[in-house]
Design an enzyme around this catalytic site. Structure first.
Site, short mmCIF file in Angstrom:
data_model
loop_
_atom_site.label_atom_id
_atom_site.label_comp_id
_atom_site.label_asym_id
_atom_site.label_seq_id
_atom_site.Cartn_x
_atom_site.Cartn_y
_atom_site.Cartn_z
N HIS A 119 0.84 -1.20 0.00
CA HIS A 119 0.00 0.00 0.00
C HIS A 119 0.88 1.25 0.00
O HIS A 119 0.60 2.23 -0.69
CB HIS A 119 -0.88 0.05 1.25
CG HIS A 119 -1.71 -1.18 1.47
ND1 HIS A 119 -1.76 -1.84 2.68
CD2 HIS A 119 -2.51 -1.88 0.64
CE1 HIS A 119 -2.56 -2.88 2.58
NE2 HIS A 119 -3.03 -2.93 1.35
N CYS A 148 -18.73 -21.48 -3.45
CA CYS A 148 -17.98 -21.93 -2.27
C CYS A 148 -18.47 -21.12 -1.08
O CYS A 148 -18.36 -19.89 -1.08
CB CYS A 148 -16.47 -21.72 -2.46
SG CYS A 148 -15.56 -21.98 -0.93
N CYS A 208 -12.97 -26.11 -4.62
CA CYS A 208 -12.53 -24.72 -4.47
C CYS A 208 -11.00 -24.72 -4.40
O CYS A 208 -10.42 -25.43 -3.57
CB CYS A 208 -13.11 -24.12 -3.19
SG CYS A 208 -12.25 -22.62 -2.70
N LYS A 215 0.67 -13.36 1.04
CA LYS A 215 0.25 -14.33 2.06
C LYS A 215 0.86 -14.04 3.43
O LYS A 215 0.40 -14.54 4.43
CB LYS A 215 0.68 -15.76 1.64
CG LYS A 215 0.02 -16.21 0.35
CD LYS A 215 -1.21 -17.06 0.63
CE LYS A 215 -1.81 -17.57 -0.67
NZ LYS A 215 -3.14 -17.03 -0.94
N1 MSP Z 1 -9.83 -2.27 -2.31
C1 MSP Z 1 -9.21 -2.75 -3.47
C2 MSP Z 1 -8.94 -1.62 -4.45
C3 MSP Z 1 -10.14 -0.85 -4.86
S1 MSP Z 1 -9.74 0.50 -5.88
C4 MSP Z 1 -11.17 1.10 -6.44
C5 MSP Z 1 -7.88 -3.42 -3.10
N2 MSP Z 1 -7.34 -3.06 -1.93
S2 MSP Z 1 -5.98 -3.64 -1.33
O1 MSP Z 1 -5.92 -3.16 0.03
O2 MSP Z 1 -5.88 -5.03 -1.52
O3 MSP Z 1 -4.84 -2.90 -2.08
C6 MSP Z 1 -4.36 -3.37 -3.31
C7 MSP Z 1 -3.28 -2.42 -3.80
O4 MSP Z 1 -2.25 -2.31 -2.82
C8 MSP Z 1 -2.56 -2.90 -5.03
O5 MSP Z 1 -3.23 -2.59 -6.23
C9 MSP Z 1 -1.27 -2.16 -4.92
O6 MSP Z 1 -1.51 -0.82 -5.26
C10 MSP Z 1 -0.98 -2.26 -3.45
N3 MSP Z 1 -0.26 -3.49 -3.13
C11 MSP Z 1 -0.63 -4.46 -2.24
N4 MSP Z 1 0.35 -5.40 -2.18
C12 MSP Z 1 1.34 -5.08 -3.03
C13 MSP Z 1 2.64 -5.57 -3.27
N5 MSP Z 1 3.08 -6.67 -2.74
N6 MSP Z 1 3.47 -4.86 -4.07
C14 MSP Z 1 3.08 -3.65 -4.60
N7 MSP Z 1 1.88 -3.16 -4.37
C15 MSP Z 1 0.88 -3.95 -3.83
O7 MSP Z 1 -7.40 -4.18 -3.90
#
Ligand code: MSP
Length: 649
Positions: free
Chosen positions: A26, A131, A148, A314
């Site tokens: 994030h 599932c 699943c 994970k």
């Molecule tokens: N809530 C949805 C997004 C909705 S947007 C309208 C979501 N949230 S999330 O908390 O899972 O955040 C995903 C985003 O976090 C990824 O698209 C990326 O921007 C960032 N990342 C989460 N893990 C990541 C990594 N390991 N590496 C880089 N960025 C990644 O999906």
């Protein structure tokens, strides 16, 4: 590729799920967005930078149940954790949206109602393999041995009534739109991935969940037995945060939207979202709106951070720990590392060792030492040059020209979201200024009364270089940049325009700034700092050694008599060198920087008493010395001729 923003720039991050605490992934997207927002503001653009949290849906409802609290309580607590983290990291967002806010629900319901009225949404039955553990349907392709893939439990066929968005009707339009607008999705391979999805028939999208199954969502305005599917809800944050169409903020920023996302959420952003916008009449392309960016609603897609080479999704604990390194090494070092390490669009590996290595080599050595010695010399020597007319030389003009060149190169890189390249360009400028100091030797000029005019010119050049760095570094290492500006007495709000034709600032306003980035001493970093530490002969580069230690290294002048690539290696060249009467074979990792034929006949400096080592099958008997800064590598050369074999000390 152009980033035509014409002064207005709307930048968004994904809104993050609040079932887990903020972590490295994030933070990466948010920092990248912040660096871009800061850079555009530095260029005078009107930037609107939006981030926020995604608070509805199964995931959150389940997490709340597990925590034994109401979903809203969990959402309030965890959304605040994201906001606090961004504040601690100095993220300059203009708005933070939460999908549980009334301003958001209002827009989602209005758009749902409009689509329903236009018959873009219909009520239907869906039957499929379900599932209960995941609370979702699985498609035939996803099912593994009738089970699943996550839970390894048998799936159950169920039929459920839901509302569907007629997404399939947009398949051909979307394919053509992506084909005609290569700039919509960058880097290109993600657009190809989307075109790949579109080769399969596109299904209609279920946009509701029955309340019997999930209550935690925005009720459908036309049927309150259902809540809105979380992705349909979440994507609309980008619109709801600006108000409705007609709102001045919406009219100003919406046509210039650029979404930053990770590759994991390419499909909802690259398929659902444009279809939703098209259906809702919100897709502003250049045909319908001259103010719109060509290829509207651009997606800027980045890769994934791995830890120790493995996927990190994970093991949330580790990614949270990775983010905690901001407390240990400071926001700037963390920001610099992640922006410099990951080529935008590709995956990269995160490690504390690599962070420390960059901190020591690039920040403490290259930048920190330059700032320290330049400010020290300006403070110590300025008074004695008062009254002397500065005598400029070509080297001074060269540094001023480099300011312009670096500025243009950084601009080009940022237009492509190539943060890594932008930093390489800035560090190559820092390297050039470090070399300029070494060559100009202000400390020697200071001892010579006849050289005071020359000294004045050198100090003025250094002051200008530092003022430029205090501005151009702001998006990347904002705290350090502010300290540099303060040290050189530049109190103006930072702006790229300030760097152009800067008049010589008052040297009396300069204050000494040392220890901008204190070196971190760990065994791992000391061992790894080798090549970068050699980039510039700066103060305090590595641990001190005695003269006797140094004498144990047998440095000699050598002549290269033959050079050829080492088969199957991108980096290595096999060199034959002459050391006095002796001829030797040596392997050097310089193939990416020098053509073999350009090396023959050159005199270089080698370590002659190194233990032999075999590299890609070739035994190397010594080592050629080279310096490097960023991506630039330079062989050590002599400034007047000496016979091969001559001792270097
Ligand atoms: N809530 C949805 C997004 C909705 S947007 C309208 C979501 N949230 S999330 O908390 O899972 O955040 C995903 C985003 O976090 C990824 O698209 C990326 O921007 C960032 N990342 C989460 N893990 C990541 C990594 N390991 N590496 C880089 N960025 C990644 O999906």
């Amino acid at each position: 590729m152009s980033s035509r923003s014409d002064g207005v720039f709307y930048l968004t991050t994904p809104i993050y799920y609040i079932n887990a605490p903020p972590h490295l992934g994030h933070a990466y997207t948010t920092i990248v967005a912040d660096a871009m927002a800061r850079y555009r503001r530095l260029g005078g653009d009107d930037v609107h930078f939006l981030t926020g949290t995604d608070e509805h849906g199964d995931k959150i409802a389940q997490a709340a149940q597990k925590a034994g609290v109401a979903p809203q309580v969990l959402a309030d607590r965890n959304s605040k954790a994201f906001r606090d983290e961004w504040d601690a990291l100095g993220i300059t967002y203009d708005d933070f949206i939460r999908t549980t806010e009334p301003r958001h629900a209002k827009v989602v319901q209005a758009i749902l109602q409009a689509l329903f009225d236009k018959d873009e949404i219909y009520f239907g039955k869906y039957g499929g393999q379900y599932c209960y553990g995941c609370e979702r349907f699985y498609t035939e392709k996803e099912i593994v041995d009738g089970k699943c893939p996550d839970h390894q439990t048998p799936l159950v066929y169920i039929e459920e009534e839901n509302y569907f968005f007629r997404m399939s009707a947009y398949q051909d339009w979307l394919r053509r739109y992506l084909e005609d607008h290569p700039e919509v999705v960058q880097p290109d391979r993600f657009r190809n991935e989307l075109l790949g999805f579109l080769r399969e028939p596109l299904q209609d999208l279920s946009i509701s969940r029955p309340k019997s199954r999930l209550q935690w969502g925005i009720p459908l305005p036309f049927d309150d037995r259902f809540v809105t599917y979380v992705w349909f809800d979440a994507l609309l944050n980008y619109v709801s945060a600006l108000g409705d169409p007609g709102d001045p903020r919406f009219e100003r920023y919406w046509p210039r939207v650029q979404h930053l996302i990770g590759k994991d959420i390419l499909k909802p952003h690259g398929i659902y979202w444009p279809c939703m916008l098209k259906a809702a009449g919100l897709l502003r392309d250049e045909a319908t709106d001259p103010a719109a960016l060509p290829g509207f609603a651009r997606l800027r897609v980045h890769g994934y951070w791995t830890l120790g080479g493995g996927k990190i999704s994970k093991s949330v604990g580790n990614v949270v720990e990775a983010l905690a390194l901001t407390r240990k090494y400071g926001n700037d070092a963390f920001r610099y590392f992640i922006l410099r390490e990951m080529p935008f669009g590709q995956d990269a590996n995160f490690s504390e060792e690599a962070l420390v290595e960059r901190l020591n080599a690039d920040l403490a050595n290259d930048l920190g030492n330059l700032v320290s010695r330049a400010t020290t010399m300006i403070v110590n020597f300025s008074a004695q040059t008062a009254g002397a007319a500065p005598t400029s030389e070509a080297a001074d003009d060269a540094i001023r020209t480099l300011v312009g060149e670096a500025g243009r190169a950084v601009e080009a890189a940022m237009a492509e979201f190539a943060f890594q390249r932008a930093l390489v360009e800035i560090w190559s400028f820092i390297g050039a200024v470090n070399r300029y100091v070494d060559a100009a030797r202000p400390w020697a000029l200071a001892k010579d009364l006849a050289q005071q005019g020359r000294l004045a010119a050198v100090l003025a050049t250094l002051g200008a270089a530092l003022r430029y760095l205090g501005i151009v570094l702001e998006p990347f290492v904002p705290d350090a940049a502010a300290r540099i500006r303060a040290a050189v007495g530049d109190a103006r709000p930072p702006a790229l325009g300030n760097t152009v034709a800067e008049p010589g600032a008052d040297p009396r306003a300069v204050q000494r700034l040392s220890g901008l980035f204190p070196r971190v001493d760990t065994k791992a970093s000391a061992a790894a700092a080798g090549p970068s530490a050699a980039a510039a002969p700066v103060e305090g580069a590595t641990a001190r050694i005695t003269i006797d230690d140094f004498k144990r290294v047998d440095l000699r002048v050598a002549e290269i008599v033959a050079a050829e690539p080492v088969p199957k290696s991108k980096k290595l060249l096999k060199l034959t060198i002459r050391l006095g009467e002796e001829s030797r074979t040596l392997v050097a990792g310089i193939a990416e920087h020098y053509r073999p034929d350009a090396l023959v006949g050159r005199k270089v400096v080698v370590v002659a008493n190194l233990e032999p080592a075999t590299l890609m099958g070739v035994t190397s008997n010594g080592m050629v010395l080279a310096g490097s800064a960023g991506e630039t590598l330079a062989l050590l050369a002599l400034d007047r001729d000496l016979p091969s074999g001559a001792k270097v000390r």
